[in-house]
Design an enzyme around this catalytic site. Sequence first.
Site, short mmCIF file in Angstrom:
data_model
loop_
_atom_site.label_atom_id
_atom_site.label_comp_id
_atom_site.label_asym_id
_atom_site.label_seq_id
_atom_site.Cartn_x
_atom_site.Cartn_y
_atom_site.Cartn_z
N GLU A 1 -4.91 1.00 -10.57
CA GLU A 1 -4.70 1.27 -9.14
C GLU A 1 -5.91 0.84 -8.32
OE1 GLU A 1 -3.70 5.28 -7.83
OE2 GLU A 1 -2.24 4.52 -6.42
N ARG B 1 -12.83 4.79 -4.73
CA ARG B 1 -13.51 3.49 -4.69
C ARG B 1 -14.96 3.56 -5.13
NH1 ARG B 1 -10.61 0.09 0.21
NH2 ARG B 1 -8.56 0.92 -0.19
N ARG C 1 0.84 -1.19 0.00
CA ARG C 1 0.00 0.00 0.00
C ARG C 1 0.88 1.25 0.00
NH1 ARG C 1 -3.09 3.24 3.62
NH2 ARG C 1 -1.88 2.51 5.39
ZN LIG Z 1 -0.44 3.82 -6.40
#
Ligand SMILES: [Zn+2]
Length: 339
Positions: free
Chosen positions: A282, A288, A69
């Site tokens: 990504e 999201r 992450r």
């Molecule tokens: Zn990234």
Amino acid sequence: MIIDCHGHYTTSPRQHEAWRGEQIAAHSEGRAAPPRPTVTDDEIRASIENGQLKVQQERGTDLTIFSPRAAGMGHHLGDATTSEAWATACNELIYRVCALFPRNFVGVCMLPQSAGVSPRNCIAELERCVQQYGFVGCNLNPDPSGGFWKDPPLGDRYWYPLYEKMVELDVPAMVHVSAACNPAFHTTGSHYLNGDTAAFMQCLTSDLFKNFPTLKFIIPHGGGAVPYHWGRFRGLAQDMKLPPLSELLLNNVFFDTCVYHLPGQELLTKVIPLDNILFASEMIGAVRGIDPETGHHYDDTKRYIEQLPLSAGDKAKLYESNSRRVYGRLSGQIAKQFG
Ligand SMILES: [Zn+2]
């Protein structure tokens, strides 16, 4: 094959990120970090099957180049020792994901960078990840201070020891900042895009690729503001009596397609040569939600690419062959992981 060159393990088991909190707390209190938590294969499997793998299957992509992450790298926290322990833990998890799902994920490492510490200290971890784990690249943070830009620009000799190792190992870097600790910057809304834009300009004003003709950088998030302001960058280079950008940078600098609307993708593919664009989403990452204007996820970038007036050959470059070219070890690693 559709290769997504930009994915992070944003769904890692909870105890992994929790340990990072404990590690940093211990560091600030002068205590030793607690032992690392156990993470079982079943926990990793569940986190992937309900996360990135599910999205791959829903969207019809095949392989994700997968790294820890990005916002969690936190190179501004702790010191070189905590960064090293954290990078080791994160990279090991990525390796385990790739081992459990060899047909879906190929690894890229984070580096144990630390603000004000020579990137020379990243060489051992890079070497370990490439040679022992079969990773094909690294994420390089151009601003380990997290939004204060305290380290020298990427063209500075400060970074050269790391570049020498990257060239030797034939691995590119995705130039990717981590979380911003400067409240002036939102991490994914401004710091990321600023980082992309700043990194490009740092390359433009340096001798970097004269000195490292085979060094390769992927600038993510569609290159930040770069494609949109291509005329400005061309003009600046011209005023500085530099060669055209195609000669100066485009053998070494590549952009991904993490741009979350169709007009942005249209601009990217119109301005930047297709040989320099790598498919990426990504997911599952910064954005999201579902775009009410389209009814689809903003980060479902394949949907935009499918709507572009590209030939089958151009799409194949974007989806597959450019990634195989830029990540020099990728084809070999795919062959290995696919058995
Ligand atoms: Zn990234």
